[in-house]
Design an enzyme around this catalytic site. Structure first.
Site, short mmCIF file in Angstrom:
data_model
loop_
_atom_site.label_atom_id
_atom_site.label_comp_id
_atom_site.label_asym_id
_atom_site.label_seq_id
_atom_site.Cartn_x
_atom_site.Cartn_y
_atom_site.Cartn_z
N TYR A 67 -13.43 -6.47 -6.30
CA TYR A 67 -14.51 -6.32 -5.32
C TYR A 67 -15.83 -6.01 -6.02
O TYR A 67 -16.88 -6.51 -5.62
CB TYR A 67 -14.16 -5.24 -4.30
CG TYR A 67 -12.96 -5.60 -3.45
CD1 TYR A 67 -12.77 -6.90 -2.98
CD2 TYR A 67 -12.01 -4.65 -3.11
CE1 TYR A 67 -11.68 -7.23 -2.20
CE2 TYR A 67 -10.91 -4.98 -2.32
CZ TYR A 67 -10.75 -6.27 -1.88
OH TYR A 67 -9.67 -6.60 -1.10
N GLU A 76 0.81 -1.22 0.00
CA GLU A 76 0.00 0.00 0.00
C GLU A 76 0.85 1.27 0.00
O GLU A 76 0.30 2.38 0.06
CB GLU A 76 -0.95 0.00 1.21
CG GLU A 76 -2.02 -1.07 1.13
CD GLU A 76 -2.95 -1.11 2.35
OE1 GLU A 76 -4.11 -1.53 2.21
OE2 GLU A 76 -2.51 -0.74 3.46
N VAL A 91 -2.81 -11.54 0.35
CA VAL A 91 -2.30 -12.82 -0.14
C VAL A 91 -0.89 -12.54 -0.67
O VAL A 91 -0.68 -11.57 -1.42
CB VAL A 91 -3.20 -13.40 -1.24
CG1 VAL A 91 -2.58 -14.67 -1.84
CG2 VAL A 91 -4.59 -13.71 -0.69
#
Lengths: 159, 159
Positions: free
Chosen positions: A132, A27, A88
């Site tokens: 998503y 991130e 993951v």
């Protein structure tokens, strides 16, 4: 290959910290991680656990994790599940493990009579956003999230 | 006039439901409220309370409320406070009661070693947004919140 999901225990703390750091690196937020094994052990496996952790394993080797806690909807008068972290390892991606971890959360939501699973994604993370949306998740962009922290929080506490 | 903040008890459930409905009305979302006194009693004051409620009273009469629960930051390895609902009745506004309820939350955050207080605001609610910014709260607009619910959640649980 078999993929198995289990609940984490205190002995997983070093693994959980590594996952948190790996996710923060992904991130581009690694500089914000101040968590240590000791503080994770205290807050996740101490007298008041503030979140729950699932570990996903491929043939017994840790491949990813999900960390979640309950939130609450007053409109529904019902708890929900808030997914704080989902990760993951890069070498295990593309095998459906992220979806499997989310599916387990959806099952836990059903078992615990929770009406929703919610989470937040960085705006530049387009692969995750597309994934998503493909699951039918809705972006709550009519809401702005505010955060009060540091000096501003201290000042308000003293007012 | 004195303003006092106290923790809610199960006998406040009818009042809490009225506050939830009043807030939903203000947010133009009243059609989404399915909470009842029974479901609020079960989820807030049953065997597993999923949130805590503060009642603000002016001279002993309920003027507003705050409903919150703990969230968790993996980067900090620390719980935070998530403010789900904050509401002051229209006839009691402009007296600093909203700020007083937020200040109490900031104090609770300090007492419980929480690093943050967070909440969400509808994007058209400019008076509230200006007020929160004046307190030093930061908008987390680089994050998108996703919600999975209803049929999409059921489908994922069954996958």
């Amino acid at each position: 290959m078999t993929f198995n999901i289990r609940e984490a225990t205190a002995s997983d703390v070093p693994l959980i910290l590594q996952f948190i750091r790996d996710l923060a690196e992904y991130e581009k937020l690694a500089h914000l991680v101040v968590a240590t094994e000791a503080t994770l052990r205290e807050t996740l496996f101490g007298s008041t656990p503030f979140a729950e952790v699932l570990i996903g394993e491929e043939d017994g080797t840790a491949a990813g994790f999900a960390l979640f806690f309950h939130n609450y909807s007053t409109f529904l008068a019902q708890p929900g599940i808030y997914l704080e972290d989902l990760f993951v390892k890069p070498e295990y991606r593309g095998r459906g493990y992220g979806k499997a971890l989310l599916a387990r959360l959806a099952q836990i939501a059903r078992e615990r009579n929770c009406g929703r699973v919610e989470w937040a994604v960085l705006d530049w993370n387009e692969p995750s956003i597309a994934f998503y949306k493909s699951l039918g998740a809705r972006v709550m962009d009519d809401w702005h999230t505010f955060r009060l922290t540091g000096e501003a929080l201290e000042k308000l506490a003293g007012s």
